[in-house]
Design a protein around this motif. Sequence first.
Motif, PDB file in Angstrom:
ATOM      1  N   GLU A 117      -8.742   0.569  -4.349  1.00  0.00           N
ATOM      2  CA  GLU A 117      -8.315  -0.838  -4.756  1.00  0.00           C
ATOM      3  C   GLU A 117      -7.241  -0.792  -5.786  1.00  0.00           C
ATOM      4  O   GLU A 117      -6.339  -1.814  -5.420  1.00  0.00           O
ATOM      5  CB  GLU A 117      -9.640  -1.696  -4.891  1.00  0.00           C
ATOM      6  CG  GLU A 117     -10.672  -1.709  -4.055  1.00  0.00           C
ATOM      7  CD  GLU A 117     -12.113  -2.192  -4.782  1.00  0.00           C
ATOM      8  OE1 GLU A 117     -12.258  -2.246  -5.737  1.00  0.00           O
ATOM      9  OE2 GLU A 117     -13.026  -2.437  -3.778  1.00  0.00           O
ATOM     10  N   HIS A 118      -7.293  -0.209  -6.790  1.00  0.00           N
ATOM     11  CA  HIS A 118      -5.954  -0.242  -7.503  1.00  0.00           C
ATOM     12  C   HIS A 118      -4.877   0.071  -6.844  1.00  0.00           C
ATOM     13  O   HIS A 118      -3.614  -0.511  -7.125  1.00  0.00           O
ATOM     14  CB  HIS A 118      -6.336   0.647  -9.004  1.00  0.00           C
ATOM     15  CG  HIS A 118      -7.229   0.228  -9.912  1.00  0.00           C
ATOM     16  ND1 HIS A 118      -8.664   0.122  -9.621  1.00  0.00           N
ATOM     17  CD2 HIS A 118      -7.027  -0.524 -11.175  1.00  0.00           C
ATOM     18  CE1 HIS A 118      -9.305  -0.770 -10.420  1.00  0.00           C
ATOM     19  NE2 HIS A 118      -8.366  -0.805 -11.549  1.00  0.00           N
ATOM     20  N   VAL A 119      -4.771   1.279  -6.165  1.00  0.00           N
ATOM     21  CA  VAL A 119      -3.525   1.846  -5.353  1.00  0.00           C
ATOM     22  C   VAL A 119      -2.978   0.634  -4.570  1.00  0.00           C
ATOM     23  O   VAL A 119      -2.028   0.350  -4.192  1.00  0.00           O
ATOM     24  CB  VAL A 119      -3.866   3.205  -5.005  1.00  0.00           C
ATOM     25  CG1 VAL A 119      -2.674   3.490  -4.272  1.00  0.00           C
ATOM     26  CG2 VAL A 119      -3.931   4.390  -5.922  1.00  0.00           C
ATOM     27  N   LEU A 120      -4.092   0.174  -3.767  1.00  0.00           N
ATOM     28  CA  LEU A 120      -3.822  -0.803  -2.640  1.00  0.00           C
ATOM     29  C   LEU A 120      -2.972  -2.020  -3.460  1.00  0.00           C
ATOM     30  O   LEU A 120      -2.118  -2.560  -2.738  1.00  0.00           O
ATOM     31  CB  LEU A 120      -5.094  -1.374  -2.082  1.00  0.00           C
ATOM     32  CG  LEU A 120      -4.751  -2.394  -0.878  1.00  0.00           C
ATOM     33  CD1 LEU A 120      -4.072  -1.718   0.184  1.00  0.00           C
ATOM     34  CD2 LEU A 120      -6.264  -2.835  -0.206  1.00  0.00           C
ATOM     35  N   LEU A 123      -5.030   9.390  -6.897  1.00  0.00           N
ATOM     36  CA  LEU A 123      -3.998   8.310  -6.951  1.00  0.00           C
ATOM     37  C   LEU A 123      -2.713   8.683  -6.015  1.00  0.00           C
ATOM     38  O   LEU A 123      -2.556   7.746  -5.329  1.00  0.00           O
ATOM     39  CB  LEU A 123      -3.568   7.861  -8.358  1.00  0.00           C
ATOM     40  CG  LEU A 123      -4.394   7.260  -9.500  1.00  0.00           C
ATOM     41  CD1 LEU A 123      -3.884   7.257 -10.969  1.00  0.00           C
ATOM     42  CD2 LEU A 123      -4.734   5.836  -9.028  1.00  0.00           C
ATOM     43  N   ILE A 124      -2.155  10.119  -6.416  1.00  0.00           N
ATOM     44  CA  ILE A 124      -1.350  10.059  -5.505  1.00  0.00           C
ATOM     45  C   ILE A 124      -1.698  10.131  -3.924  1.00  0.00           C
ATOM     46  O   ILE A 124      -0.874   9.687  -3.305  1.00  0.00           O
ATOM     47  CB  ILE A 124      -0.744  11.640  -5.866  1.00  0.00           C
ATOM     48  CG1 ILE A 124      -0.053  11.645  -7.518  1.00  0.00           C
ATOM     49  CG2 ILE A 124       0.465  12.162  -5.046  1.00  0.00           C
ATOM     50  CD1 ILE A 124       0.144  13.047  -7.887  1.00  0.00           C
ATOM     51  N   ASN A 130      -1.745   7.408   1.328  1.00  0.00           N
ATOM     52  CA  ASN A 130      -2.550   6.837   2.422  1.00  0.00           C
ATOM     53  C   ASN A 130      -1.967   5.540   2.674  1.00  0.00           C
ATOM     54  O   ASN A 130      -1.931   4.894   3.787  1.00  0.00           O
ATOM     55  CB  ASN A 130      -4.001   6.582   1.813  1.00  0.00           C
ATOM     56  CG  ASN A 130      -4.596   7.960   2.215  1.00  0.00           C
ATOM     57  OD1 ASN A 130      -4.304   8.509   3.301  1.00  0.00           O
ATOM     58  ND2 ASN A 130      -5.786   8.060   1.699  1.00  0.00           N
ATOM     59  N   PHE A 131      -1.617   4.598   1.609  1.00  0.00           N
ATOM     60  CA  PHE A 131      -1.218   3.268   1.973  1.00  0.00           C
ATOM     61  C   PHE A 131       0.416   3.005   1.926  1.00  0.00           C
ATOM     62  O   PHE A 131       0.680   2.156   1.351  1.00  0.00           O
ATOM     63  CB  PHE A 131      -1.578   2.369   0.642  1.00  0.00           C
ATOM     64  CG  PHE A 131      -3.079   2.262   0.765  1.00  0.00           C
ATOM     65  CD1 PHE A 131      -3.901   1.813   1.732  1.00  0.00           C
ATOM     66  CD2 PHE A 131      -3.873   2.679  -0.558  1.00  0.00           C
ATOM     67  CE1 PHE A 131      -5.125   1.865   1.689  1.00  0.00           C
ATOM     68  CE2 PHE A 131      -5.332   2.735  -0.430  1.00  0.00           C
ATOM     69  CZ  PHE A 131      -6.011   2.288   0.535  1.00  0.00           C
ATOM     70  N   PRO A 170     -13.401   4.114   4.773  1.00  0.00           N
ATOM     71  CA  PRO A 170     -13.202   3.192   3.633  1.00  0.00           C
ATOM     72  C   PRO A 170     -11.700   2.736   3.608  1.00  0.00           C
ATOM     73  O   PRO A 170     -11.005   1.853   3.355  1.00  0.00           O
ATOM     74  CB  PRO A 170     -13.464   3.693   2.330  1.00  0.00           C
ATOM     75  CG  PRO A 170     -14.488   4.628   2.921  1.00  0.00           C
ATOM     76  CD  PRO A 170     -14.284   5.222   4.170  1.00  0.00           C
ATOM     77  N   VAL A 171     -10.541   3.970   3.665  1.00  0.00           N
ATOM     78  CA  VAL A 171      -9.362   3.847   3.837  1.00  0.00           C
ATOM     79  C   VAL A 171      -8.781   2.982   5.097  1.00  0.00           C
ATOM     80  O   VAL A 171      -8.012   2.287   4.641  1.00  0.00           O
ATOM     81  CB  VAL A 171      -8.526   5.382   3.994  1.00  0.00           C
ATOM     82  CG1 VAL A 171      -7.160   5.138   4.165  1.00  0.00           C
ATOM     83  CG2 VAL A 171      -8.913   6.226   2.756  1.00  0.00           C
ATOM     84  N   GLU A 172      -9.312   3.309   6.160  1.00  0.00           N
ATOM     85  CA  GLU A 172      -8.766   2.505   7.417  1.00  0.00           C
ATOM     86  C   GLU A 172      -9.105   0.759   7.271  1.00  0.00           C
ATOM     87  O   GLU A 172      -8.365   0.131   7.740  1.00  0.00           O
ATOM     88  CB  GLU A 172      -9.775   3.176   8.525  1.00  0.00           C
ATOM     89  CG  GLU A 172      -9.137   4.123   9.186  1.00  0.00           C
ATOM     90  CD  GLU A 172      -7.467   4.066   9.421  1.00  0.00           C
ATOM     91  OE1 GLU A 172      -7.225   3.112  10.201  1.00  0.00           O
ATOM     92  OE2 GLU A 172      -6.982   5.033   9.239  1.00  0.00           O
TER      93      GLU A 172
END
Length: 341
Positions: free
Chosen positions: A84-87, A131-132, A137-138, A233-235
Amino acid sequence: YVPPQIRKAQETLDDKKREELGRLKKMVNGLINRLSEPNLSSISGQMEELYMANSRKDMNDTLTDILMSACVTAAAMPARLLMEHVLLVSILHHNVGIEVGAHFLEAVVKKFDELCKSDAEGKECENLLALIAHLYNFHVVHCLLIFDILKKLVSTFTEKEIELILFLLKNVGFSLRKDDALALKELITEAQRKASTAEKKFQDQTRVRFMLETMLALRNNDMRKIPGYDPEPVERLRKLQRTLVHSSGSGKDTQLRVSLESLLSADRVGRWWIVGSSWSGAPMISDTNSKTQQKLHVGKVSSKIMELARKQRMNTDIRRSIFCVLMTSEDFMDAFEKLLK
């Protein structure tokens, strides 16, 4: 010498600035603390407003500091929270500007490199690596960086590195396979070679064997062989990202194609991946190189063209070369080829 009245003005300015930054930090901290999947839309909107109201540098510094202190702890962080933070970073990266993602990425990679060298006992390395992985991923960073990190871990190849390789492959392995199958294949071959030479070194062979099995499962695109692998979850968050990113080009064009070496030596050689980033320091190319660079090969151009170039005030070799190329090319493809040369 600074006169007293100017000194006083500077001191009050510094106090004022400190107060503003403190207030900004409180606001950003409040938003980050409330961050969750359902309210991502409103929080990213408020963050964008803060970016509009404050200087980019202050916002980038504040956001990076708060996210680093929230996500990089000695205990392993929940994957959902990190995602969520990285998104949020990726939405700001696409909507506000690529320097948001670039600033955060640089801080994370430098911290990761520092901790890898220091043999820290906690789970900070895993958290930074997660995080990386999620920045990849995003679509904030290109797979080039992930492969660089994997190559570095494979070259060191101790128990700690094996854990990190497994962790990274579990998070982004199948995306890497999709993006660059050949590079993944080369990496797997290198890991197998390392494993066969380092067999005597490890008392516990099971981790090495498990890593090689995971790599083979990736190569054969066999998701069932990887325990705990769940792309759902990533999708789901990627779908959410598509709805929250304003620009239509939220995909590959904003990805930072930057290598590990470039990120780690950014202070020395500048940040070429951020458009217009100011840079002061030693020249990027040594003097000997720059002298040879000056003598550009213009090819055999007529004196008439050179005279024209002089009349148009093309006063450096580079300008004259480009002018001559444009004037003597047969069509746009020919011009393109010559300019590349």
